[in-house]
Scaffold this motif. Sequence first.
Motif, PDB file in Angstrom:
ATOM      1  N   LEU A  45       0.911  -1.205  -0.104  1.00  0.00           N
ATOM      2  CA  LEU A  45      -0.403  -0.238  -0.297  1.00  0.00           C
ATOM      3  C   LEU A  45       0.827   1.764   0.177  1.00  0.00           C
ATOM      4  O   LEU A  45       1.115   1.968  -0.060  1.00  0.00           O
ATOM      5  CB  LEU A  45      -0.863   0.275   1.273  1.00  0.00           C
ATOM      6  CG  LEU A  45      -1.925  -0.932   1.164  1.00  0.00           C
ATOM      7  CD1 LEU A  45      -3.150  -0.794   2.284  1.00  0.00           C
ATOM      8  CD2 LEU A  45      -2.833  -0.717   0.083  1.00  0.00           C
ATOM      9  N   LEU A  46       1.986   1.343   0.502  1.00  0.00           N
ATOM     10  CA  LEU A  46       2.736   2.586   0.808  1.00  0.00           C
ATOM     11  C   LEU A  46       3.466   2.615  -0.632  1.00  0.00           C
ATOM     12  O   LEU A  46       4.077   3.749  -1.180  1.00  0.00           O
ATOM     13  CB  LEU A  46       3.842   2.463   1.704  1.00  0.00           C
ATOM     14  CG  LEU A  46       3.719   2.200   3.143  1.00  0.00           C
ATOM     15  CD1 LEU A  46       4.438   1.471   4.277  1.00  0.00           C
ATOM     16  CD2 LEU A  46       3.213   3.626   3.335  1.00  0.00           C
ATOM     17  N   TRP A  47       3.784   1.423  -1.129  1.00  0.00           N
ATOM     18  CA  TRP A  47       4.360   1.818  -3.063  1.00  0.00           C
ATOM     19  C   TRP A  47       3.264   2.595  -3.824  1.00  0.00           C
ATOM     20  O   TRP A  47       3.412   3.128  -4.516  1.00  0.00           O
ATOM     21  CB  TRP A  47       4.978   0.632  -3.395  1.00  0.00           C
ATOM     22  CG  TRP A  47       6.475   0.130  -2.935  1.00  0.00           C
ATOM     23  CD1 TRP A  47       6.476  -1.818  -2.129  1.00  0.00           C
ATOM     24  CD2 TRP A  47       7.713   0.438  -3.192  1.00  0.00           C
ATOM     25  NE1 TRP A  47       7.794  -1.123  -1.925  1.00  0.00           N
ATOM     26  CE2 TRP A  47       8.258  -0.345  -2.103  1.00  0.00           C
ATOM     27  CE3 TRP A  47       7.662   1.826  -3.743  1.00  0.00           C
ATOM     28  CZ2 TRP A  47      10.050  -0.227  -2.086  1.00  0.00           C
ATOM     29  CZ3 TRP A  47       9.132   2.236  -3.329  1.00  0.00           C
ATOM     30  CH2 TRP A  47       9.856   0.910  -3.232  1.00  0.00           C
ATOM     31  N   GLU A  48       1.730   1.584  -3.625  1.00  0.00           N
ATOM     32  CA  GLU A  48       0.859   1.529  -4.451  1.00  0.00           C
ATOM     33  C   GLU A  48       0.788   3.257  -4.204  1.00  0.00           C
ATOM     34  O   GLU A  48       0.511   3.813  -5.273  1.00  0.00           O
ATOM     35  CB  GLU A  48      -0.155   1.275  -3.634  1.00  0.00           C
ATOM     36  CG  GLU A  48      -1.405   1.652  -4.707  1.00  0.00           C
ATOM     37  CD  GLU A  48      -2.897   0.728  -4.002  1.00  0.00           C
ATOM     38  OE1 GLU A  48      -3.750   0.118  -5.054  1.00  0.00           O
ATOM     39  OE2 GLU A  48      -3.552   1.106  -3.523  1.00  0.00           O
ATOM     40  N   GLY A  49       1.005   4.208  -2.987  1.00  0.00           N
ATOM     41  CA  GLY A  49       0.580   5.400  -2.833  1.00  0.00           C
ATOM     42  C   GLY A  49       1.632   6.576  -3.468  1.00  0.00           C
ATOM     43  O   GLY A  49       1.342   7.054  -4.004  1.00  0.00           O
ATOM     44  N   LEU A  50       3.043   5.772  -3.066  1.00  0.00           N
ATOM     45  CA  LEU A  50       4.001   6.558  -3.995  1.00  0.00           C
ATOM     46  C   LEU A  50       3.247   6.957  -5.608  1.00  0.00           C
ATOM     47  O   LEU A  50       3.846   7.479  -6.014  1.00  0.00           O
ATOM     48  CB  LEU A  50       5.561   5.637  -3.398  1.00  0.00           C
ATOM     49  CG  LEU A  50       5.696   5.820  -2.275  1.00  0.00           C
ATOM     50  CD1 LEU A  50       6.698   4.874  -2.266  1.00  0.00           C
ATOM     51  CD2 LEU A  50       6.199   7.503  -2.226  1.00  0.00           C
ATOM     52  N   TYR A  52       0.777   5.469  -7.468  1.00  0.00           N
ATOM     53  CA  TYR A  52      -0.387   7.216  -7.310  1.00  0.00           C
ATOM     54  C   TYR A  52      -0.608   7.901  -7.103  1.00  0.00           C
ATOM     55  O   TYR A  52      -1.627   8.819  -7.968  1.00  0.00           O
ATOM     56  CB  TYR A  52      -1.449   5.935  -7.804  1.00  0.00           C
ATOM     57  CG  TYR A  52      -1.967   4.676  -8.520  1.00  0.00           C
ATOM     58  CD1 TYR A  52      -1.996   4.611  -9.844  1.00  0.00           C
ATOM     59  CD2 TYR A  52      -1.535   3.104  -7.929  1.00  0.00           C
ATOM     60  CE1 TYR A  52      -2.127   3.648 -10.485  1.00  0.00           C
ATOM     61  CE2 TYR A  52      -1.989   2.480  -8.781  1.00  0.00           C
ATOM     62  CZ  TYR A  52      -2.359   3.060 -10.512  1.00  0.00           C
ATOM     63  OH  TYR A  52      -2.040   1.022 -10.857  1.00  0.00           O
ATOM     64  N   ARG A  53      -0.017   8.108  -6.018  1.00  0.00           N
ATOM     65  CA  ARG A  53      -0.737   9.597  -5.312  1.00  0.00           C
ATOM     66  C   ARG A  53      -1.693   9.223  -5.292  1.00  0.00           C
ATOM     67  O   ARG A  53      -2.384   9.421  -5.002  1.00  0.00           O
ATOM     68  CB  ARG A  53       0.639  11.020  -5.936  1.00  0.00           C
ATOM     69  CG  ARG A  53       2.069  10.187  -5.881  1.00  0.00           C
ATOM     70  CD  ARG A  53       2.787  10.973  -6.323  1.00  0.00           C
ATOM     71  NE  ARG A  53       3.991  10.861  -6.565  1.00  0.00           N
ATOM     72  CZ  ARG A  53       4.761  11.317  -4.638  1.00  0.00           C
ATOM     73  NH1 ARG A  53       4.459  11.430  -3.708  1.00  0.00           N
ATOM     74  NH2 ARG A  53       6.131  10.940  -5.108  1.00  0.00           N
ATOM     75  N   ASP A  54      -1.932  11.287  -6.558  1.00  0.00           N
ATOM     76  CA  ASP A  54      -3.322  11.503  -6.144  1.00  0.00           C
ATOM     77  C   ASP A  54      -4.697  11.114  -7.392  1.00  0.00           C
ATOM     78  O   ASP A  54      -5.266  10.792  -7.587  1.00  0.00           O
ATOM     79  CB  ASP A  54      -3.740  12.500  -6.164  1.00  0.00           C
ATOM     80  CG  ASP A  54      -3.371  13.497  -4.953  1.00  0.00           C
ATOM     81  OD1 ASP A  54      -3.511  12.706  -3.557  1.00  0.00           O
ATOM     82  OD2 ASP A  54      -2.684  14.528  -4.737  1.00  0.00           O
ATOM     83  N   LEU A  82      -6.982   4.832  -8.642  1.00  0.00           N
ATOM     84  CA  LEU A  82      -6.267   3.668  -8.547  1.00  0.00           C
ATOM     85  C   LEU A  82      -7.963   2.542  -8.976  1.00  0.00           C
ATOM     86  O   LEU A  82      -9.098   2.986  -9.776  1.00  0.00           O
ATOM     87  CB  LEU A  82      -6.732   3.394  -7.054  1.00  0.00           C
ATOM     88  CG  LEU A  82      -5.717   4.154  -6.339  1.00  0.00           C
ATOM     89  CD1 LEU A  82      -6.693   3.468  -4.463  1.00  0.00           C
ATOM     90  CD2 LEU A  82      -4.196   3.672  -6.088  1.00  0.00           C
ATOM     91  N   GLU A 110     -11.151   1.764  -7.867  1.00  0.00           N
ATOM     92  CA  GLU A 110     -11.102   2.696  -6.832  1.00  0.00           C
ATOM     93  C   GLU A 110     -12.860   2.417  -6.752  1.00  0.00           C
ATOM     94  O   GLU A 110     -13.382   2.501  -5.149  1.00  0.00           O
ATOM     95  CB  GLU A 110     -10.883   4.134  -7.542  1.00  0.00           C
ATOM     96  CG  GLU A 110     -11.291   5.174  -6.168  1.00  0.00           C
ATOM     97  CD  GLU A 110     -10.489   6.224  -6.721  1.00  0.00           C
ATOM     98  OE1 GLU A 110     -11.163   6.789  -6.303  1.00  0.00           O
ATOM     99  OE2 GLU A 110      -8.915   6.318  -6.633  1.00  0.00           O
TER     100      GLU A 110
END
Length: 201
Positions: free
Chosen positions: A99-104, A106-108, A111, A114
């Motif tokens: 999830l941390l990698w996904e956030g980095l 895709y950012r805003d 998804l 989604e």
Amino acid sequence: MTRDPNTTKERLLSAATEEFAAHGIAGARVDRIAASAGVNKERIYGYFGNKQKLFDAVVGRALDELAEAVPLKGGDDPAEYVGRVYDFHRDNPVLVRLLLWEGLHYRDEVLPGEGQRRAHYEEKIAALGESLGLGEALGDEETAAVVARVLLSLIGLAVWPAAVPQMSRLILGTAGSQPDLREHVVEFARHALEARTPAPA
């Protein structure tokens, strides 16, 4: 001998989970995933299309495992739910890394899937509202927003020690690895819920 395609896909997903958790989307190598799974890397493109879609499939599968292992139903004790989420991520730190990698990555941006993921959290908000005695009040936009913020806070409280274990170690020292941290997280959640949650109308 014919290989079972479902078995091959499962091996690829398992290998990709470890690779993506360690290196993220950009750093992951398709050839390493294929070698770890014991298949030709062309199978990855045949089954998933490309590396990013494989990553999305890995995250989706990991979230499904979490949802199955740690459900939240109306009437559940929300503080105990926090404890179960804490236990899951302590024992399965790979999902937090994904999830941390996904956030980095895709950012805003929107998804993949989604809408489905948002619907899943809306179900959790409804279940939490029911557990807090606010089920009927969730039709009120302000109350629903409060419960949504409470859910985010509870998940953050449960997940943060697994997301940044170095911070737990630096702040708590050896105490960060002891069972009393879980007890503290659960009791902190219980007191916070008593103090923050609006009374039923």
